[in-house]
Design a protein around this motif. Structure first.
Motif, PDB file in Angstrom:
ATOM      1  N   ALA A  24     161.596 -52.440  99.584  1.00 16.90           N
ATOM      2  CA  ALA A  24     161.127 -53.536  98.726  1.00 16.90           C
ATOM      3  C   ALA A  24     160.413 -54.596  99.569  1.00 16.90           C
ATOM      4  O   ALA A  24     159.336 -55.079  99.200  1.00 16.90           O
ATOM      5  CB  ALA A  24     162.289 -54.148  97.957  1.00 16.90           C
ATOM      6  N   LEU A  25     160.987 -54.948 100.698  1.00 17.78           N
ATOM      7  CA  LEU A  25     160.357 -55.929 101.581  1.00 17.78           C
ATOM      8  C   LEU A  25     159.022 -55.400 102.096  1.00 17.78           C
ATOM      9  O   LEU A  25     158.022 -56.123 102.123  1.00 17.78           O
ATOM     10  CB  LEU A  25     161.278 -56.281 102.746  1.00 17.78           C
ATOM     11  CG  LEU A  25     160.734 -57.279 103.755  1.00 17.78           C
ATOM     12  CD1 LEU A  25     160.393 -58.603 103.078  1.00 17.78           C
ATOM     13  CD2 LEU A  25     161.747 -57.508 104.859  1.00 17.78           C
ATOM     14  N   CYS A  44     157.073 -53.299 100.631  1.00 20.15           N
ATOM     15  CA  CYS A  44     156.116 -53.324  99.524  1.00 20.15           C
ATOM     16  C   CYS A  44     155.577 -54.731  99.291  1.00 20.15           C
ATOM     17  O   CYS A  44     154.387 -54.912  99.017  1.00 20.15           O
ATOM     18  CB  CYS A  44     156.764 -52.789  98.247  1.00 20.15           C
ATOM     19  SG  CYS A  44     157.013 -51.004  98.280  1.00 20.15           S
ATOM     20  N   LEU A  45     156.440 -55.728  99.397  1.00 21.86           N
ATOM     21  CA  LEU A  45     155.988 -57.116  99.236  1.00 21.86           C
ATOM     22  C   LEU A  45     155.016 -57.506 100.350  1.00 21.86           C
ATOM     23  O   LEU A  45     154.011 -58.176 100.103  1.00 21.86           O
ATOM     24  CB  LEU A  45     157.179 -58.064  99.192  1.00 21.86           C
ATOM     25  CG  LEU A  45     158.073 -57.946  97.960  1.00 21.86           C
ATOM     26  CD1 LEU A  45     159.302 -58.829  98.116  1.00 21.86           C
ATOM     27  CD2 LEU A  45     157.303 -58.290  96.700  1.00 21.86           C
ATOM     28  N   ILE A  46     155.311 -57.070 101.547  1.00 19.79           N
ATOM     29  CA  ILE A  46     154.411 -57.348 102.676  1.00 19.79           C
ATOM     30  C   ILE A  46     153.077 -56.637 102.465  1.00 19.79           C
ATOM     31  O   ILE A  46     152.008 -57.218 102.682  1.00 19.79           O
ATOM     32  CB  ILE A  46     155.061 -56.933 104.009  1.00 19.79           C
ATOM     33  CG1 ILE A  46     156.240 -57.852 104.321  1.00 19.79           C
ATOM     34  CG2 ILE A  46     154.039 -56.933 105.149  1.00 19.79           C
ATOM     35  CD1 ILE A  46     157.114 -57.390 105.469  1.00 19.79           C
ATOM     36  N   ARG A  69     151.696 -55.740  99.612  1.00 18.58           N
ATOM     37  CA  ARG A  69     150.952 -56.388  98.522  1.00 18.58           C
ATOM     38  C   ARG A  69     150.319 -57.688  99.010  1.00 18.58           C
ATOM     39  O   ARG A  69     149.161 -57.976  98.706  1.00 18.58           O
ATOM     40  CB  ARG A  69     151.902 -56.646  97.361  1.00 18.58           C
ATOM     41  CG  ARG A  69     151.324 -57.351  96.161  1.00 18.58           C
ATOM     42  CD  ARG A  69     150.188 -56.635  95.438  1.00 18.58           C
ATOM     43  NE  ARG A  69     150.443 -55.292  95.014  1.00 18.58           N
ATOM     44  CZ  ARG A  69     150.896 -54.923  93.823  1.00 18.58           C
ATOM     45  NH1 ARG A  69     151.191 -55.834  92.924  1.00 18.58           N
ATOM     46  NH2 ARG A  69     151.048 -53.655  93.540  1.00 18.58           N
ATOM     47  N   ALA A  70     151.055 -58.476  99.790  1.00 15.58           N
ATOM     48  CA  ALA A  70     150.494 -59.726 100.312  1.00 15.58           C
ATOM     49  C   ALA A  70     149.322 -59.447 101.248  1.00 15.58           C
ATOM     50  O   ALA A  70     148.296 -60.131 101.195  1.00 15.58           O
ATOM     51  CB  ALA A  70     151.577 -60.519 101.033  1.00 15.58           C
ATOM     52  N   ARG A  83     146.272 -58.536  99.179  1.00 12.08           N
ATOM     53  CA  ARG A  83     145.719 -59.700  98.484  1.00 12.08           C
ATOM     54  C   ARG A  83     144.986 -60.643  99.428  1.00 12.08           C
ATOM     55  O   ARG A  83     143.999 -61.268  99.056  1.00 12.08           O
ATOM     56  CB  ARG A  83     146.830 -60.482  97.769  1.00 12.08           C
ATOM     57  CG  ARG A  83     147.497 -59.727  96.665  1.00 12.08           C
ATOM     58  CD  ARG A  83     146.572 -59.628  95.449  1.00 12.08           C
ATOM     59  NE  ARG A  83     147.272 -59.073  94.326  1.00 12.08           N
ATOM     60  CZ  ARG A  83     147.104 -57.837  93.876  1.00 12.08           C
ATOM     61  NH1 ARG A  83     146.254 -57.025  94.460  1.00 12.08           N
ATOM     62  NH2 ARG A  83     147.782 -57.394  92.838  1.00 12.08           N
ATOM     63  N   LEU A 141     160.777 -52.618  92.443  1.00  9.71           N
ATOM     64  CA  LEU A 141     159.361 -52.989  92.428  1.00  9.71           C
ATOM     65  C   LEU A 141     158.497 -51.813  92.015  1.00  9.71           C
ATOM     66  O   LEU A 141     157.283 -51.897  92.078  1.00  9.71           O
ATOM     67  CB  LEU A 141     158.939 -53.491  93.809  1.00  9.71           C
ATOM     68  CG  LEU A 141     159.648 -54.748  94.305  1.00  9.71           C
ATOM     69  CD1 LEU A 141     159.210 -55.078  95.726  1.00  9.71           C
ATOM     70  CD2 LEU A 141     159.394 -55.916  93.388  1.00  9.71           C
ATOM     71  N   TYR A 162     152.195 -49.090  96.306  1.00  6.19           N
ATOM     72  CA  TYR A 162     151.987 -50.086  97.358  1.00  6.19           C
ATOM     73  C   TYR A 162     151.395 -49.437  98.612  1.00  6.19           C
ATOM     74  O   TYR A 162     150.547 -50.020  99.274  1.00  6.19           O
ATOM     75  CB  TYR A 162     153.302 -50.781  97.701  1.00  6.19           C
ATOM     76  CG  TYR A 162     153.876 -51.531  96.526  1.00  6.19           C
ATOM     77  CD1 TYR A 162     153.533 -52.853  96.289  1.00  6.19           C
ATOM     78  CD2 TYR A 162     154.751 -50.911  95.637  1.00  6.19           C
ATOM     79  CE1 TYR A 162     154.047 -53.552  95.209  1.00  6.19           C
ATOM     80  CE2 TYR A 162     155.276 -51.592  94.556  1.00  6.19           C
ATOM     81  CZ  TYR A 162     154.917 -52.913  94.345  1.00  6.19           C
ATOM     82  OH  TYR A 162     155.429 -53.589  93.265  1.00  6.19           O
TER      83      TYR A 162
END
Length: 63
Positions: free
Chosen positions: A4-5, A7-9, A11-12, A15, A46, A52
């Motif tokens: 999950a972490l 994937c967040l990294i 995505r950021a 972007r 997520l 991702y």
């Protein structure tokens, strides 16, 4: 939660156009391609890691 972490990294990085960060996130996520990010913890999900990973590889130019 590590996926999950990651994937967040990823995505950021996508972007913000961070190619190097996207490449590192993609490398960290490759082995989890078939999993759902965060699903094992039961706290959050997520969605598919593959989504991702594909975005991060495209951003990094490695996919």
């Amino acid at each position: 939660m590590q996926e999950a972490l990651g994937c967040l990294i990823a995505r950021a990085a996508v972007r913000l156009g961070g190619r190097d960060t996207a490449a590192r996130a993609a490398a960290a996520l490759r082995d989890a391609r078939t999993e759902h990010a965060g699903a094992a913890c039961g706290m959050l999900t997520l969605g598919p890691v593959a989504t991702y990973l594909d975005e991060a590889e495209a951003c990094a130019g490695t996919g």
